[in-house]
Design a protein around this motif. Sequence first.
Motif, PDB file in Angstrom:
ATOM      1  N   ALA A  16      73.692  77.932  34.450  1.00  0.00           N
ATOM      2  CA  ALA A  16      73.352  79.360  34.508  1.00  0.00           C
ATOM      3  C   ALA A  16      72.962  79.875  33.125  1.00  0.00           C
ATOM      4  O   ALA A  16      71.977  80.612  32.991  1.00  0.00           O
ATOM      5  N   ARG A  17      73.672  79.470  32.104  1.00  0.00           N
ATOM      6  CA  ARG A  17      73.354  79.941  30.754  1.00  0.00           C
ATOM      7  C   ARG A  17      72.029  79.351  30.256  1.00  0.00           C
ATOM      8  O   ARG A  17      71.283  80.016  29.547  1.00  0.00           O
ATOM      9  N   PHE A  18      71.731  78.107  30.625  1.00  0.00           N
ATOM     10  CA  PHE A  18      70.420  77.540  30.287  1.00  0.00           C
ATOM     11  C   PHE A  18      69.321  78.426  30.867  1.00  0.00           C
ATOM     12  O   PHE A  18      68.396  78.831  30.157  1.00  0.00           O
ATOM     13  N   TRP A  19      69.416  78.745  32.171  1.00  0.00           N
ATOM     14  CA  TRP A  19      68.377  79.555  32.809  1.00  0.00           C
ATOM     15  C   TRP A  19      68.365  80.988  32.280  1.00  0.00           C
ATOM     16  O   TRP A  19      67.305  81.616  32.220  1.00  0.00           O
ATOM     17  N   CYS A  20      69.511  81.515  31.855  1.00  0.00           N
ATOM     18  CA  CYS A  20      69.522  82.837  31.208  1.00  0.00           C
ATOM     19  C   CYS A  20      68.683  82.805  29.940  1.00  0.00           C
ATOM     20  O   CYS A  20      67.908  83.735  29.675  1.00  0.00           O
ATOM     21  N   GLN A  21      68.804  81.744  29.163  1.00  0.00           N
ATOM     22  CA  GLN A  21      68.017  81.623  27.941  1.00  0.00           C
ATOM     23  C   GLN A  21      66.538  81.446  28.256  1.00  0.00           C
ATOM     24  O   GLN A  21      65.683  82.038  27.598  1.00  0.00           O
ATOM     25  N   VAL A  22      66.220  80.628  29.244  1.00  0.00           N
ATOM     26  CA  VAL A  22      64.820  80.402  29.612  1.00  0.00           C
ATOM     27  C   VAL A  22      64.169  81.704  30.068  1.00  0.00           C
ATOM     28  O   VAL A  22      63.055  82.050  29.649  1.00  0.00           O
ATOM     29  N   LEU A  23      64.854  82.452  30.930  1.00  0.00           N
ATOM     30  CA  LEU A  23      64.266  83.634  31.566  1.00  0.00           C
ATOM     31  C   LEU A  23      64.580  84.943  30.852  1.00  0.00           C
ATOM     32  O   LEU A  23      64.093  85.993  31.259  1.00  0.00           O
ATOM     33  N   ASP A  24      65.394  84.905  29.798  1.00  0.00           N
ATOM     34  CA  ASP A  24      65.862  86.105  29.117  1.00  0.00           C
ATOM     35  C   ASP A  24      66.605  87.010  30.096  1.00  0.00           C
ATOM     36  O   ASP A  24      66.376  88.216  30.159  1.00  0.00           O
ATOM     37  N   TRP A  25      67.465  86.386  30.902  1.00  0.00           N
ATOM     38  CA  TRP A  25      68.306  87.085  31.863  1.00  0.00           C
ATOM     39  C   TRP A  25      69.732  87.056  31.355  1.00  0.00           C
ATOM     40  O   TRP A  25      70.017  86.541  30.277  1.00  0.00           O
ATOM     41  N   LYS A  26      70.654  87.587  32.162  1.00  0.00           N
ATOM     42  CA  LYS A  26      72.062  87.588  31.784  1.00  0.00           C
ATOM     43  C   LYS A  26      72.924  87.214  32.986  1.00  0.00           C
ATOM     44  O   LYS A  26      72.486  87.324  34.140  1.00  0.00           O
ATOM     45  N   VAL A  27      74.138  86.791  32.693  1.00  0.00           N
ATOM     46  CA  VAL A  27      75.095  86.506  33.756  1.00  0.00           C
ATOM     47  C   VAL A  27      75.569  87.843  34.313  1.00  0.00           C
ATOM     48  O   VAL A  27      76.030  88.711  33.586  1.00  0.00           O
ATOM     49  N   LEU A  28      75.433  87.996  35.630  1.00  0.00           N
ATOM     50  CA  LEU A  28      75.828  89.239  36.299  1.00  0.00           C
ATOM     51  C   LEU A  28      77.158  89.109  37.021  1.00  0.00           C
ATOM     52  O   LEU A  28      77.863  90.099  37.230  1.00  0.00           O
ATOM     53  N   PHE A  29      77.503  87.888  37.432  1.00  0.00           N
ATOM     54  CA  PHE A  29      78.764  87.638  38.137  1.00  0.00           C
ATOM     55  C   PHE A  29      79.136  86.191  37.910  1.00  0.00           C
ATOM     56  O   PHE A  29      78.283  85.304  37.968  1.00  0.00           O
ATOM     57  N   GLU A  30      80.418  85.957  37.658  1.00  0.00           N
ATOM     58  CA  GLU A  30      80.865  84.577  37.446  1.00  0.00           C
ATOM     59  C   GLU A  30      82.231  84.371  38.085  1.00  0.00           C
ATOM     60  O   GLU A  30      83.174  85.122  37.815  1.00  0.00           O
ATOM     61  N   ALA A  31      82.308  83.373  38.933  1.00  0.00           N
ATOM     62  CA  ALA A  31      83.551  82.929  39.551  1.00  0.00           C
ATOM     63  C   ALA A  31      83.525  81.404  39.558  1.00  0.00           C
ATOM     64  O   ALA A  31      82.504  80.787  39.222  1.00  0.00           O
ATOM     65  N   GLU A  32      84.605  80.784  39.956  1.00  0.00           N
ATOM     66  CA  GLU A  32      84.675  79.320  39.967  1.00  0.00           C
ATOM     67  C   GLU A  32      83.632  78.703  40.892  1.00  0.00           C
ATOM     68  O   GLU A  32      83.094  77.631  40.609  1.00  0.00           O
ATOM     69  N   ASP A  33      83.320  79.377  41.987  1.00  0.00           N
ATOM     70  CA  ASP A  33      82.406  78.823  42.993  1.00  0.00           C
ATOM     71  C   ASP A  33      81.034  79.481  43.030  1.00  0.00           C
ATOM     72  O   ASP A  33      80.256  79.205  43.946  1.00  0.00           O
ATOM     73  N   GLU A  34      80.723  80.291  42.027  1.00  0.00           N
ATOM     74  CA  GLU A  34      79.424  80.980  42.041  1.00  0.00           C
ATOM     75  C   GLU A  34      79.169  81.662  40.699  1.00  0.00           C
ATOM     76  O   GLU A  34      80.057  82.318  40.163  1.00  0.00           O
ATOM     77  N   VAL A  35      77.953  81.486  40.188  1.00  0.00           N
ATOM     78  CA  VAL A  35      77.500  82.229  39.013  1.00  0.00           C
ATOM     79  C   VAL A  35      76.155  82.832  39.377  1.00  0.00           C
ATOM     80  O   VAL A  35      75.247  82.120  39.817  1.00  0.00           O
ATOM     81  N   VAL A  36      76.030  84.148  39.206  1.00  0.00           N
ATOM     82  CA  VAL A  36      74.799  84.856  39.535  1.00  0.00           C
ATOM     83  C   VAL A  36      74.184  85.382  38.244  1.00  0.00           C
ATOM     84  O   VAL A  36      74.874  85.992  37.423  1.00  0.00           O
ATOM     85  N   ILE A  37      72.876  85.137  38.082  1.00  0.00           N
ATOM     86  CA  ILE A  37      72.154  85.642  36.921  1.00  0.00           C
ATOM     87  C   ILE A  37      70.959  86.465  37.387  1.00  0.00           C
ATOM     88  O   ILE A  37      70.477  86.307  38.503  1.00  0.00           O
ATOM     89  N   GLY A  38      70.484  87.331  36.505  1.00  0.00           N
ATOM     90  CA  GLY A  38      69.302  88.121  36.802  1.00  0.00           C
ATOM     91  C   GLY A  38      68.897  88.953  35.606  1.00  0.00           C
ATOM     92  O   GLY A  38      69.616  89.013  34.598  1.00  0.00           O
ATOM     93  N   ALA A  39      67.758  89.602  35.722  1.00  0.00           N
ATOM     94  CA  ALA A  39      67.281  90.476  34.650  1.00  0.00           C
ATOM     95  C   ALA A  39      68.231  91.654  34.487  1.00  0.00           C
ATOM     96  O   ALA A  39      68.553  92.066  33.377  1.00  0.00           O
ATOM     97  N   ASP A  40      68.670  92.208  35.588  1.00  0.00           N
ATOM     98  CA  ASP A  40      69.746  93.196  35.636  1.00  0.00           C
ATOM     99  C   ASP A  40      70.262  93.274  37.063  1.00  0.00           C
ATOM    100  O   ASP A  40      69.711  92.656  37.963  1.00  0.00           O
ATOM    101  N   GLU A  41      71.278  94.028  37.262  1.00  0.00           N
ATOM    102  CA  GLU A  41      71.960  94.068  38.556  1.00  0.00           C
ATOM    103  C   GLU A  41      71.063  94.482  39.718  1.00  0.00           C
ATOM    104  O   GLU A  41      71.276  94.076  40.857  1.00  0.00           O
ATOM    105  N   PHE A  42      70.028  95.273  39.437  1.00  0.00           N
ATOM    106  CA  PHE A  42      69.189  95.807  40.507  1.00  0.00           C
ATOM    107  C   PHE A  42      67.789  95.193  40.558  1.00  0.00           C
ATOM    108  O   PHE A  42      66.964  95.611  41.361  1.00  0.00           O
TER     109      PHE A  42
END
Length: 117
Positions: free
Chosen positions: A15-41
């Motif tokens: 997830a952090r690799f793709w955040c760097q590639v896309l200039d996105w951020k981690v929006l939610f992180e749990a043991e079984d799921e990490v969600v990234i995006g430009a912003d929450e909406f």
Amino acid sequence: MYQLVVDAHDLPALARFWCQVLDWKVLFEAEDEVVIGADEFAMPGMCFVPVQEKKTAKNRLHIDLTPDDQAAEVERILALGARPADVGQGDGVSWVVLADPEDNEFCVLRPKRSLRE
């Protein structure tokens, strides 16, 4: 489209690799799921979920990136941990195939301004 789900072994790292590639951020992180995006909406996002099995074949779905400067973007993404990938594209194509740290292929295209180019 809501999100692209990606099977992963190391969810936070991928997830952090793709955040760097896309200039996105981690929006939610749990043991079984990490969600990234430009912003929450801003949809779509990417969701990384755990799997045990290893990747065994070429992806049937992949991401295409279209930066303003293809060569500079390829170098930047390689420095982030991607590697060149051969999926049978041959020589002389206008795109570059790379693989992320868990071997998911993606392409870096030449600059484009529409979906019809």
